[in-house]
Motif scaffolding. Structure first.
Motif, PDB file in Angstrom:
ATOM      1  N   ASN A  53       1.009  -1.176   0.154  1.00 43.79           N
ATOM      2  CA  ASN A  53      -0.034  -0.048   0.054  1.00 43.79           C
ATOM      3  C   ASN A  53       0.880   1.252   0.025  1.00 43.79           C
ATOM      4  O   ASN A  53       0.468   2.318   0.345  1.00 43.79           O
ATOM      5  N   LEU A  55       2.722   4.261  -1.778  1.00 48.60           N
ATOM      6  CA  LEU A  55       2.667   5.092  -3.205  1.00 48.60           C
ATOM      7  C   LEU A  55       3.689   6.155  -2.936  1.00 48.60           C
ATOM      8  O   LEU A  55       4.123   6.638  -1.984  1.00 48.60           O
ATOM      9  N   VAL A 219      -5.923   2.078  -2.089  1.00 48.19           N
ATOM     10  CA  VAL A 219      -4.754   2.540  -2.682  1.00 48.19           C
ATOM     11  C   VAL A 219      -5.049   3.219  -4.075  1.00 48.19           C
ATOM     12  O   VAL A 219      -4.502   4.078  -4.500  1.00 48.19           O
ATOM     13  N   THR A 220      -5.797   2.468  -4.889  1.00 54.27           N
ATOM     14  CA  THR A 220      -6.122   2.819  -6.149  1.00 54.27           C
ATOM     15  C   THR A 220      -7.114   4.284  -6.167  1.00 54.27           C
ATOM     16  O   THR A 220      -6.563   5.174  -7.091  1.00 54.27           O
ATOM     17  N   ARG A 223      -4.270   6.782  -5.230  1.00 48.68           N
ATOM     18  CA  ARG A 223      -3.398   7.194  -6.283  1.00 48.68           C
ATOM     19  C   ARG A 223      -4.121   8.068  -7.481  1.00 48.68           C
ATOM     20  O   ARG A 223      -3.491   8.796  -8.080  1.00 48.68           O
ATOM     21  N   VAL A 240       3.265   9.708 -10.170  1.00 47.98           N
ATOM     22  CA  VAL A 240       2.977   8.791  -8.914  1.00 47.98           C
ATOM     23  C   VAL A 240       2.949   7.466  -9.367  1.00 47.98           C
ATOM     24  O   VAL A 240       2.705   6.632 -10.470  1.00 47.98           O
ATOM     25  N   SER A 241       3.812   6.682  -8.476  1.00 43.94           N
ATOM     26  CA  SER A 241       4.018   5.199  -8.622  1.00 43.94           C
ATOM     27  C   SER A 241       3.652   4.248  -7.489  1.00 43.94           C
ATOM     28  O   SER A 241       3.719   4.720  -6.236  1.00 43.94           O
ATOM     29  N   ARG A 242       3.734   2.992  -7.761  1.00 45.63           N
ATOM     30  CA  ARG A 242       3.633   1.981  -6.651  1.00 45.63           C
ATOM     31  C   ARG A 242       4.640   1.164  -6.692  1.00 45.63           C
ATOM     32  O   ARG A 242       4.691  -0.013  -7.579  1.00 45.63           O
TER      33      ARG A 242
END
Length: 383
Positions: A53, A55, A219-220, A223, A240-242
């Protein structure tokens, strides 16, 4: 079948050489699957430990192609998002480098970046201190630095308390971090307090990378709004990245590479089967007198066929057992060396043994059939 096993035992050198190709193929397949299983277990353990979770938010390119900056208040703005549980940031200190001594060539930076950090960074990214301690409310105002695992190695520093030349002044190393799975950029960084970076190093207080954790279910959604929240005027300039996706991609790459290497192992196994077939054909030619004598004493074609089929299958199974042992030993040694969890690829072991037995049986069909069709009188006459 008993006579076939006696034939294997009576020619030990030939049996070992014939089984060697099978052993190499099975060992390759078992070792590859064992190492891959261990690698996947390690990645899964890392994900379970640090979570999926996290980001990261970083500045992208502006409309004119130059590097943009995140607003100074962007961390507090991210914290206002309801599902956000924790947030921290680091900021690159431009023009500052770290060296082992003040005599080091200024061009030999070692690829180590100097970054200002907030005190809650380890909690957010899952970092742990290997030696020494993390920055606190006091040391964040003074020339103290925490080194990433790679940075400490490149500087040749193993213990806290060592001085380093940072930004044309001396700082004291107070801690060394362990490797960080989800933030490898921190491994090559020298981290100083946010306050001392502003007062001594000319830091402009603009964060370079923001790390954020929220609930797994959100999370989605988080984001999708992070870019607009961090920089409402220019959300297109925010990236923005995970980080956990990189580990998942690594698993996919490992799976692809595993399939390729398994194909090579299968080729080796087939070559071993050809070797067994060749050995059995030669064995039939050499033992024509034995075949004729057994047929003259009453052995039927089925018994002769079963004798040589048993011998070929036994050779392959011996190679399969030896290859399985070698493959398990190799994968175990690799896992221990890499400090991975020990895993037992049970399916790989069963598949390797089954493949060895199947190839041995298939390789022995033609020689066994040829032996069974040999007329007794002709075989005895050839003696």
């Amino acid at each position: 079948m008993r006579v076939g096993l006696v034939g294997v035992r009576g020619r030990p050198l030939r049996a070992c050489l014939s089984a060697l190709g099978i052993a190499i193929g099975v060992a390759t397949m078992v070792a590859i699957l064992g190492i891959t299983t261990g690698s996947q277990a390690q990645i899964n353990a890392q994900l379970a430990k640090v979570g999926t979770n996290l980001l990261t938010v970083s500045a992208g390119q502006s409309l004119f192609g130059d590097k943009s900056k995140l607003p100074k208040q962007s961390v507090s703005m991210v914290r206002r998002i309801s599902p956000v549980q924790s947030v921290s940031a680091v900021g690159a200190v431009s023009g500052a480098h770290v060296y082992r001594t003040d005599k080091t060539d200024p061009n030999e930076t070692g690829g180590i970046s100097v970054q200002a950090t907030r005190l809650d960074l380890p909690k957010v990214i899952g970092a742990t201190v290997g030696k020494g301690t993390w920055l606190n409310a006091a040391t964040t105002k003074y020339p103290a630095v925490v080194l990433g695992s790679v940075a400490s190695s490149r500087l040749g520093i193993d213990h806290p308390g060592t001085p380093v030349y940072l930004g044309d002044q001396w700082f004291t190393v107070v801690g060394i971090l362990n490797p960080i799975a989800l933030a490898p950029e921190i491994d090559t960084s020298a981290l100083v307090g946010w306050d001392v970076a502003k007062t001594r190093l000319g830091f402009d207080s603009h964060p370079t990378t923001i790390y954020e954790r929220s609930t797994d279910e959100a999370v989605t959604d988080v984001r999708s709004v992070l870019a607009a929240t961090v920089n409402p005027a220019h959300p297109e300039e925010v990236s923005v990245s995970r980080p956990s996706e990189a580990l998942n991609i690594k698993q996919t790459i490992n799976s692809t590479l595993t399939n390729l290497l398994l194909g090579l192992g299968a080729v080796s196994l087939l070559v071993g089967g050809v070797g067994v077939a060749n050995t059995m054909v030669i064995s039939v030619l050499e033992r024509r007198a034995e075949i004729g004598l057994r047929r003259a004493l009453g052995a039927g074609r089925g018994q002769i066929r079963l004798q040589f089929l048993t011998e070929a299958t036994a050779l392959s199974c011996l190679g399969g057992l030896a290859g399985t042992a070698l493959g398990l030993a190799a994968s175990t040694a690799w896992a221990l060396n890499q400090h991975w969890p020990l895993t037992f690829p049970g399916q790989a072991v069963l598949a390797g043994l089954a493949a060895a037995a199947a190839i041995g049986t298939f390789a022995g069909l033609y020689p066994a059939t040829r032996a069974a069709r040999t007329p007794p009188a002709e075989a005895l006459a050839s003696n």
